[in-house]
Design an enzyme around this catalytic site. Structure first.
Site, PDB file in Angstrom:
ATOM      1  N   CYS A   1       0.829  -1.207   0.000  1.00  0.00           N
ATOM      2  CA  CYS A   1       0.000   0.000   0.000  1.00  0.00           C
ATOM      3  C   CYS A   1       0.871   1.268   0.000  1.00  0.00           C
ATOM      4  O   CYS A   1       1.497   1.580  -0.993  1.00  0.00           O
ATOM      5  CB  CYS A   1      -0.985  -0.026   1.159  1.00  0.00           C
ATOM      6  SG  CYS A   1      -2.364   1.086   0.872  1.00  0.00           S
TER       7      CYS A   1
ATOM      8  N   HIS B   1      -3.676  -5.310   0.899  1.00  0.00           N
ATOM      9  CA  HIS B   1      -3.060  -5.730   2.163  1.00  0.00           C
ATOM     10  C   HIS B   1      -3.081  -7.258   2.308  1.00  0.00           C
ATOM     11  O   HIS B   1      -4.121  -7.824   2.634  1.00  0.00           O
ATOM     12  CB  HIS B   1      -3.798  -5.092   3.338  1.00  0.00           C
ATOM     13  CG  HIS B   1      -3.561  -3.619   3.424  1.00  0.00           C
ATOM     14  ND1 HIS B   1      -2.546  -3.063   4.168  1.00  0.00           N
ATOM     15  CD2 HIS B   1      -4.184  -2.587   2.811  1.00  0.00           C
ATOM     16  CE1 HIS B   1      -2.565  -1.750   4.035  1.00  0.00           C
ATOM     17  NE2 HIS B   1      -3.547  -1.424   3.217  1.00  0.00           N
TER      18      HIS B   1
ATOM     19  N   GLU C   1      -1.649  -8.862   4.647  1.00  0.00           N
ATOM     20  CA  GLU C   1      -1.503  -9.219   6.069  1.00  0.00           C
ATOM     21  C   GLU C   1      -2.841  -9.425   6.779  1.00  0.00           C
ATOM     22  O   GLU C   1      -2.887  -9.979   7.868  1.00  0.00           O
ATOM     23  CB  GLU C   1      -0.664  -8.158   6.803  1.00  0.00           C
ATOM     24  CG  GLU C   1      -1.286  -6.769   6.970  1.00  0.00           C
ATOM     25  CD  GLU C   1      -1.085  -5.848   5.776  1.00  0.00           C
ATOM     26  OE1 GLU C   1      -1.000  -6.342   4.636  1.00  0.00           O
ATOM     27  OE2 GLU C   1      -1.058  -4.615   5.978  1.00  0.00           O
TER      28      GLU C   1
HETATM   29  N1  LIG Z   1      -3.284   1.797   3.713  1.00  0.00           N
HETATM   30  C1  LIG Z   1      -2.383   2.634   3.239  1.00  0.00           C
HETATM   31  O1  LIG Z   1      -1.191   2.408   3.298  1.00  0.00           O
HETATM   32  C2  LIG Z   1      -2.913   3.930   2.655  1.00  0.00           C
HETATM   33  C3  LIG Z   1      -1.846   4.741   1.975  1.00  0.00           C
HETATM   34  C4  LIG Z   1      -2.331   6.130   1.623  1.00  0.00           C
HETATM   35  N2  LIG Z   1      -2.611   6.848   2.849  1.00  0.00           N
HETATM   36  C5  LIG Z   1      -3.599   6.028   0.756  1.00  0.00           C
HETATM   37  O2  LIG Z   1      -4.657   6.412   1.169  1.00  0.00           O
HETATM   38  O3  LIG Z   1      -3.503   5.564  -0.356  1.00  0.00           O
END
Ligand SMILES: NC(=O)CC[C@H](N)C(=O)O
Ligand SMILES: Nc1ncnc2c1ncn2[C@@H]1O[C@H](COP(=O)(O)OP(=O)(O)OP(=O)(O)O)[C@@H](O)[C@H]1O
Ligand SMILES: O=c1[nH]c(=O)c2[nH+]cn([C@@H]3O[C@H](COP(=O)(O)O)[C@@H](O)[C@H]3O)c2[nH]1
Ligand SMILES: [Mg+2]
Length: 536
Positions: free
Chosen positions: A89, A176, A178
């Site tokens: 991310c 994600h 995880e």
């Molecule tokens: N979950 C995250 O790592 C979000 C990354 C960044 N803040 C976004 O909104 O894309």
């Protein structure tokens, strides 16, 4: 530094750099579940300060946007480590941002489930078919891919859901892996950690105990002595067992009776540690000192601070006493191989450490945990924390391996400030006694019903309110006991336990009949968040 001082020098280690996501500790959990050791450090550490060479690096998510002023960034040296890197991310966005790509706020945000299409063969997706259900949580997106990177997967709204530069060994995913909502997340992480980084899955609890005993022996040397804060809780008991196996009688376990322990607790702990584990435990009765200082105090934070500080004081005094004893022995020539006390043992776990590694410093103070870590600053003793790298379930696995009583291994956690934070309002000996008795009955009935293991933590709290009741035809005006029982794996979030009505009925009856001063019992049905596990 001695070669044995760092666990990370003994195992293949994956380095996780934390940009402040709520989910970072889950990455650590998942990697450990693969049997691979990992360490979680703040994202902005100096890579040259690393005490080990990682087999690979994972960059976490973050609440920040890479392009915003003041957002966190890695030390550029990380790109020169020449080991595989996986960005998750924000981690992916950091890769794009620092390699000549572009990241922008997007009008199509993705929160929750998404289906990705895998469009190129990649080691990262080995064993996964051409599509995969994933969990997303982002508002920013890559809008320009850095040169030499290629797209491996996309979604209808995210054209760069997975990218890679195989030559540079850099991989990035927008989703994600995880979280359990990404069903094949573990496969993907295994592909990275084992397949791409080549990390060996030799992080087993068997090997940990042996290596830890050896590491402690080297660290403590042939004559130094260790004093240990032992509460009878699973963490400090297992830490004490490891220490005792490592240095035998040069270890001095100390339990402080702070006057807010559970019914019969100190005696039982002493008995258990001495008889079952062969650990020599000194119980220091400091009940009056603690209760004296708590007199008139009802603010939860003040209570915690008073207890934390008094712990340190009592502990230091005991350290000095043992020192004097040893000095006498040395003078008399009867000390054998006993040298000075140089170390302090604590039962610190990895979640405590994780809370303090965030790049922006410790997260907002919700509660000041009576943290003996506060001893560090003005103590001459060096810390030994054998479980510092472990999660609670790993500690329990060690306990089972070391043949430590099942009852002890599965004991519910009990906070250092004890009943003082379960008596709401002022802590007086009478109030402590009421809470203590009610708690004893509550836990006894939970055990009788065979529910103890199903519940992660249970206790009775005494509320600072009075209610009207009628007992034996007479009006009563007495206090209220609140029963709390939660299930949780990591104690960071928790659900209230659906206690069977029949059991509640029995508990309520017994508490009202057997504990003077209580005429009502209520059951707490709040989850964490928004509530916390302890009432204070
Ligand atoms: N979950 C995250 O790592 C979000 C990354 C960044 N803040 C976004 O909104 O894309
Ligand atoms: N009454 C006490 N006497 C001595 N040391 C204590 C006492 N209470 C807490 N400590 C120290 O504080 C540390 C942190 O307490 P904590 O309750 O988190 O762990 P624990 O008691 O070992 O295990 P558990 O979390 O299962 O209760 C303990 O590991 C121990 O070193
Ligand atoms: O050793 C401890 N010292 C403390 O000061 C302390 N405060 C909370 N706890 C324990 O931490 C877990 C989470 O509790 P909360 O949801 O109330 O923050 C639960 O398991 C709590 O019992 C403590 N443990
Ligand atoms: Mg405890």
């Amino acid at each position: 530094m001695d070669k044995l001082e760092e666990i990370s020098q003994l195992y293949d280690t994956i380095l996780i750099l934390d940009f402040g996501s709520q989910l970072t500790h889950l990455i650590a959990r998942r990697v450990r579940e693969l049997g691979v050791y990992c360490e979680l450090l703040a994202c902005n550490i100096n890579i040259t300060d690393l005490k080990f060479k990682p087999k690979g690096v994972i960059l976490s998510g973050s609440p920040y946007s890479v392009y915003e002023k003041g957002s966190p960034h890695v030390d550029p040296e990380v790109w020169k480590l020449n080991v595989p890197i996986l960005g998750i991310c924000y981690g992916l966005q950091e890769i794009a941002f620092t390699h000549g790509g572009a990241v922008e706020c997007h009008d199509k945000k993705e929160f929750g489930h998404a289906d990705i299409k895998i469009v190129e063969e990649s080691k990262l997706f080995e064993g996964i078919s051409t599509s995969m259900q994933v969990w997303m949580s982002h508002g920013d997106q890559i809008t320009k891919l850095p040169t030499d990177f290629r797209v491996v997967a996309n979604t209808d709204t995210a054209p760069f859901a997975a990218v890679e530069n195989v030559t540079e060994k850099i991989y990035g995913i927008q989703f994600h892996p995880e979280v359990t909502h990404t069903a094949l997340g573990k496969v993907l992480l295994k592909n990275f950690v084992v397949g791409i980084c080549g990390a060996k899955g030799n992080w087993t609890m068997e090997s940990f105990v042996d290596k830890e005993i050896e590491r402690i022996r080297v660290m403590v040397g042939p004559t130094a002595q260790v004093i240990g804060a032992v509460s009878g809780g699973v963490d400090s008991t297992i830490a004490a067992s490891i220490m005792s196996k490592a240095i035998g009688s040069r270890f001095h376990a100390v339990l402080v009776d702070n006057g807010v322990m559970r019914l019969n607790e100190c005696n039982e702990v002493k008995k258990r540690l001495t008889e079952k584990l062969g650990i020599n435990l000194t119980v220091i009765d400091a009940a009056d000192l603690f209760l004296g200082r708590l007199k008139g105090v009802s603010d939860p934070e003040k209570k915690r601070k008073i207890i934390g500080n008094t712990f340190i004081e009592v502990f230091e005094k005991e350290g000095e006493r043992i020192e004097l004893e040893i000095e006498e022995d040395i003078k008399k020539g009867t000390s054998g191989n006993r040298g000075k006390i140089e170390f302090l043992l604590q039962g610190t776990l990895y979640p405590d450490v994780i809370e303090s590694v965030s790049f922006k410093g410790p997260s907002a103070t919700i509660k000041t945990h009576h943290n003996v870590g506060g001893l560090l600053e003005n103590m001459k003793l060096k810390l030994i924390e054998p479980l510092r790298e472990l999660f609670k379930d790993e500690v329990r696995a060690i306990g089972t391996l070391m043949n430590i009583d099942e009852e002890l291994v599965w004991r519910h956690p009990f906070p250092g400030p004890g009943i003082a934070i379960r008596v709401l309002g002022e802590v007086t000996p009478t109030q402590v006694e009421i809470a203590r008795k009610a708690d004893y009955i509550y836990i006894e009935e939970i055990r009788k019903a065979g529910l103890y293991r199903q519940i992660s933590q249970a206790y009775a709290a005494l509320l600072p309110v009075k209610a009207v009741g009628v007992m034996g035809d007479a009006r009563t005006y007495e206090q209220v006991i609140a029963l709390r029982a939660v299930t949780t794996t990591d104690f960071m979030t928790a659900d209230w336990f659906p206690m069977p009505y029949e059991i509640l009925k029995k508990i309520s009856n017994r508490i009202i009949n057997e504990v003077r001063g209580v005429n009502r019992v209520v059951y707490d049905i709040s989850s964490k968040p928004p509530a916390t596990i302890e009432w204070e």
